[in-house]
Design an enzyme around this catalytic site. Structure first.
Site, PDB file in Angstrom:
ATOM      1  N   ASN A 165      40.923  23.047  31.528  1.00  0.00           N
ATOM      2  CA  ASN A 165      42.122  21.904  31.024  1.00  0.00           C
ATOM      3  C   ASN A 165      42.137  20.814  30.507  1.00  0.00           C
ATOM      4  OD1 ASN A 165      42.518  20.989  33.358  1.00  0.00           O
ATOM      5  ND2 ASN A 165      45.020  22.042  33.765  1.00  0.00           N
ATOM      6  N   GLU A 193      43.540  17.564  43.914  1.00  0.00           N
ATOM      7  CA  GLU A 193      44.487  17.566  42.510  1.00  0.00           C
ATOM      8  C   GLU A 193      44.645  19.255  42.819  1.00  0.00           C
ATOM      9  OE1 GLU A 193      47.301  15.710  41.633  1.00  0.00           O
ATOM     10  OE2 GLU A 193      46.639  13.937  42.679  1.00  0.00           O
ATOM     11  N   CYS A 234      48.872  22.679  35.244  1.00  0.00           N
ATOM     12  CA  CYS A 234      49.208  22.515  36.573  1.00  0.00           C
ATOM     13  C   CYS A 234      50.794  21.768  36.258  1.00  0.00           C
ATOM     14  CB  CYS A 234      48.523  21.720  37.371  1.00  0.00           C
ATOM     15  SG  CYS A 234      47.473  19.835  37.065  1.00  0.00           S
ATOM     16  N   GLU A 265      47.142   9.818  42.076  1.00  0.00           N
ATOM     17  CA  GLU A 265      46.138   9.969  41.062  1.00  0.00           C
ATOM     18  C   GLU A 265      46.903   9.314  39.807  1.00  0.00           C
ATOM     19  OE1 GLU A 265      43.948  12.920  39.431  1.00  0.00           O
ATOM     20  OE2 GLU A 265      42.320  12.386  40.963  1.00  0.00           O
TER      21      GLU A 265
HETATM   22  P1  NAP Z   1      38.398  25.813  39.427  1.00  0.00           P
HETATM   23  O1  NAP Z   1      38.038  26.538  38.934  1.00  0.00           O
HETATM   24  O2  NAP Z   1      38.996  25.701  40.878  1.00  0.00           O
HETATM   25  O3  NAP Z   1      37.899  24.395  39.132  1.00  0.00           O
HETATM   26  C1  NAP Z   1      37.344  23.293  38.712  1.00  0.00           C
HETATM   27  C2  NAP Z   1      35.753  23.004  39.407  1.00  0.00           C
HETATM   28  O4  NAP Z   1      35.928  23.267  39.987  1.00  0.00           O
HETATM   29  C3  NAP Z   1      35.591  22.719  38.205  1.00  0.00           C
HETATM   30  O5  NAP Z   1      34.831  22.381  37.987  1.00  0.00           O
HETATM   31  C4  NAP Z   1      34.239  24.678  38.981  1.00  0.00           C
HETATM   32  O6  NAP Z   1      33.089  23.873  38.360  1.00  0.00           O
HETATM   33  C5  NAP Z   1      34.773  23.205  39.741  1.00  0.00           C
HETATM   34  N1  NAP Z   1      34.693  24.988  41.676  1.00  0.00           N
HETATM   35  C6  NAP Z   1      34.263  26.167  41.084  1.00  0.00           C
HETATM   36  N2  NAP Z   1      33.891  26.219  42.429  1.00  0.00           N
HETATM   37  C7  NAP Z   1      33.753  25.183  43.051  1.00  0.00           C
HETATM   38  C8  NAP Z   1      33.232  25.595  44.787  1.00  0.00           C
HETATM   39  N3  NAP Z   1      32.996  26.460  45.389  1.00  0.00           N
HETATM   40  N4  NAP Z   1      32.702  23.921  45.066  1.00  0.00           N
HETATM   41  C9  NAP Z   1      32.796  22.841  44.511  1.00  0.00           C
HETATM   42  N5  NAP Z   1      33.147  22.829  43.398  1.00  0.00           N
HETATM   43  C10 NAP Z   1      33.564  24.194  42.405  1.00  0.00           C
HETATM   44  O7  NAP Z   1      39.790  25.709  38.455  1.00  0.00           O
HETATM   45  P2  NAP Z   1      40.141  25.587  36.860  1.00  0.00           P
HETATM   46  O8  NAP Z   1      40.086  27.042  36.020  1.00  0.00           O
HETATM   47  O9  NAP Z   1      38.660  25.146  36.245  1.00  0.00           O
HETATM   48  O10 NAP Z   1      41.690  24.327  36.598  1.00  0.00           O
HETATM   49  C11 NAP Z   1      42.458  24.956  36.835  1.00  0.00           C
HETATM   50  C12 NAP Z   1      43.317  25.297  37.937  1.00  0.00           C
HETATM   51  O11 NAP Z   1      42.782  24.110  38.024  1.00  0.00           O
HETATM   52  C13 NAP Z   1      44.891  25.492  37.978  1.00  0.00           C
HETATM   53  O12 NAP Z   1      44.472  25.867  39.654  1.00  0.00           O
HETATM   54  C14 NAP Z   1      45.343  24.115  37.751  1.00  0.00           C
HETATM   55  O13 NAP Z   1      46.561  24.039  38.257  1.00  0.00           O
HETATM   56  C15 NAP Z   1      44.346  23.140  38.211  1.00  0.00           C
HETATM   57  N6  NAP Z   1      45.006  21.699  38.451  1.00  0.00           N
HETATM   58  C16 NAP Z   1      45.328  20.512  38.767  1.00  0.00           C
HETATM   59  C17 NAP Z   1      45.897  19.661  38.783  1.00  0.00           C
HETATM   60  C18 NAP Z   1      46.862  18.856  39.094  1.00  0.00           C
HETATM   61  O14 NAP Z   1      46.803  17.088  38.606  1.00  0.00           O
HETATM   62  N7  NAP Z   1      47.129  18.816  40.463  1.00  0.00           N
HETATM   63  C19 NAP Z   1      45.309  19.551  37.564  1.00  0.00           C
HETATM   64  C20 NAP Z   1      44.554  19.863  36.271  1.00  0.00           C
HETATM   65  C21 NAP Z   1      44.318  21.681  36.923  1.00  0.00           C
HETATM   66  P3  NAP Z   1      32.137  25.407  37.510  1.00  0.00           P
HETATM   67  O15 NAP Z   1      32.858  25.680  35.902  1.00  0.00           O
HETATM   68  O16 NAP Z   1      30.878  25.005  37.706  1.00  0.00           O
HETATM   69  O17 NAP Z   1      33.098  26.768  38.277  1.00  0.00           O
END
Ligand code: NAP
Length: 476
Positions: free
Chosen positions: A150, A249, A283, A457
């Protein structure tokens, strides 16, 4: 697209298995390019490079590290439109959002250039023995950084900048939907003076196995993750095997509360920002909007008018406010949340139907009368859908706002500062926006309570995530 290979030890390599995967433009559904996919042997090469680079970098003076980071800020600031364009192409977000992200991303280099020279310690007398207690911070070790789609630039720089300021080397695994921006940042870091091997980028379609392998390498000491709570839990379990320092995060489910004494124009402007920044794919996005019953009608009508004025389309057109969502799954999930809420009694004030045709578009949507049982009350919508509920009692709305496993950010709108501060303090959230719809700031500690994460962060805290505290008990 110039940079589509793995970036290891300052070189562009195809990867051991020469496997590639496609990156798609969500506005046109066309393939932009293909990117090399890292395998385990590539991770080992990156770890070797990081180990060698960190030995030299951690021995550099803080001033030197600071100046390299400052240069990175200058270079990125001079190229914001290029980065914004790339962000729009791979993520879909509109021009204004992409420029906002690029600017925010660059600011982490400036902020941590300033923090690099402020890893303050302490010296004092032990009360009983009289020995000196000397406290200092040292670089923790190699960091593995995993980022979401995102914010393809900012979620990376928010980790790279503090790690480098602290004296650490990193390996970054960008999201598979959006690896191009992080790859494009590497020549800029080289130009700024970041030595080879200090920052390595490994896009991969074998994400789980690759990250797990790195987290079990004895040279890795930090795992810094931004993404979903579900993946965060898995990484914490994996990190437990070698007791790594975790920075997590994770997801959010932000409540936004508008009291009857709020300035409604300020509340609408804040709600627009909190809901529509990054198309709601944040998020920090306001997921549940609670409006006092006395002002609910007026707020909903002003807010719907502001949402209705937004133009949807391909984000590369500068007149567009709302680009497509990142992929078909995200768009379909948003549509399912709306259909579920409507089936349970919510009223559609605006939008509510995905257009036919090319691109993963979903229009700005306002739902009123959203029942507590709707799925979007418990889960992150992650799209341009505002779910409005009403309240009449302050204690009741605080209870409802806190009734979630998440605790990232909440927003409060009221002109009565005494009441507003009392409410802020009772909200179980790591961050609160008070009469503001935006809390993200490189100078502030960003992070959540409960299942929204561990660690912070930005701010001063951000650099400490990449440092270990050492205490020396001394007599002389
Ligand atoms: P995600 O599915 O958790 O993916 C995030 C990252 O993790 C990607 O690089 C993904 O790689 C990797 N990943 C997936 N499965 C993994 C595994 N088993 N082991 C290690 N890494 C793995 O999240 P998203 O859909 O990209 O992002 C949306 C989420 O991020 C939302 O829940 C949002 O709230 C959260 N977010 C939080 C913050 C914060 O600061 N709190 C900021 C932004 C977003 P691949 O792409 O290769 O699958």
């Amino acid at each position: 697209m110039e940079y589509t290979n793995l970036y290891i030890n300052g070189a562009w390599v195809e990867g051991a298995d020469k496997v590639r995967f496609d990156v798609t433009n969500p506005a046109t559904e066309e393939v932009l390019t293909s990117v090399a996919s890292a395998e385990i042997t590539d991770a080992d090469a990156a770890l070797d490079a990081a180990e060698a680079a960190m030995a030299l970098w951690s021995a550099q003076t803080p001033r030197h590290r600071s100046e390299v980071l400052r240069k990175a800020w200058e270079l990125m600031t001079a190229r914001l439109p290029e980065f914004a364009h790339l962000i729009t192409l791979e993520n879909g977000k509109g021009r204004a959002d992409a420029m906002g992200e690029a600017t925010y991303a660059a600011e982490f280099f400036r902020w941590f250039a300033e923090e690099a020279v402020r890893a303050d310690g302490m010296i004092t007398h032990a009360p009983a023995s009289g020995a000196r207690i000397i406290v200092q911070h040292k670089p923790a070790g190699i960091g593995v950084l995993i980022t979401p789609w995102n914010y393809p630039a900012a979620m990376g720089t928010r980790k790279i900048a503090p790690a480098l300021a602290a004296g650490c080397a990193v390996i970054i695994k960008p999201a598979s939907e959006t690896p191009l921006t992080m790859l494009a940042l590497m020549p800029l870091l080289e130009e700024a003076g970041v030595p080879k091997g200090l920052v390595n980028v490994l896009p991969s379609r074998r994400t789980g196995a690759l990250v797990d392998h790195m987290l079990h390498d004895p040279r890795v000491r930090v795992v810094s993750f931004t993404g979903s709570t579900a993946v965060g839990r898995k990484l914490l379990k994996s990190a437990a095997d070698r007791v790594l320092k975790p920075a997590m995060e994770l997801g959010g489910n932000a409540p936004l509360i508008v009291f009857e004494d709020a300035d409604l124009d300020v509340a609408v402007e804040g709600a627009m920002l909190a809901k529509m920044r990054n198309l709601g794919e944040a998020c920090t996005a306001a997921n549940r909007i609670y409006v006092h019953a006395d002002v609910a009608e007026a707020f909903t009508s002003k807010f719907s008018a502001a949402m209705g004025a937004l133009k949807m389309g391909d984000g590369t057109d500068p007149s567009v406010d709302v680009g497509p969502l990142v992929n078909a799954d995200t768009r379909d999930k948003v549509a399912a949340f709306v259909n579920d809420a409507v089936a349970k009694g919510a009223k559609v004030e605006l939008g509510g139907t995905a257009p036919n045709g090319i691109g993963y578009f979903y229009p700005p949507t306002v739902l009123s009368n959203v029942p507590e049982t709707a799925d979007c009350v418990a889960d992150e919508i992650f799209g341009p859908v505002a779910a409005i509920q009403t309240f009449t009692d302050q204690d009741d709305v605080i209870r409802r706002a806190n009734d979630t496993e998440y605790g990232l950010v909440a927003y409060v709108f009221s002109q009565d500062m005494k009441r507003a501060m009392q409410v802020c303090e009772r909200l179980d959230y790591g961050m609160v926006g008070l009469n503001r719809g935006l809390v993200s700031d490189p100078a502030a500690p960003f992070g959540g309570t409960k299942q929204s994460g561990l660690g912070r962060e930005g701010g001063h805290e951000g650099m400490l995530e990449f440092m270990e505290t050492q205490y020396i008990s001394a007599s002389w």
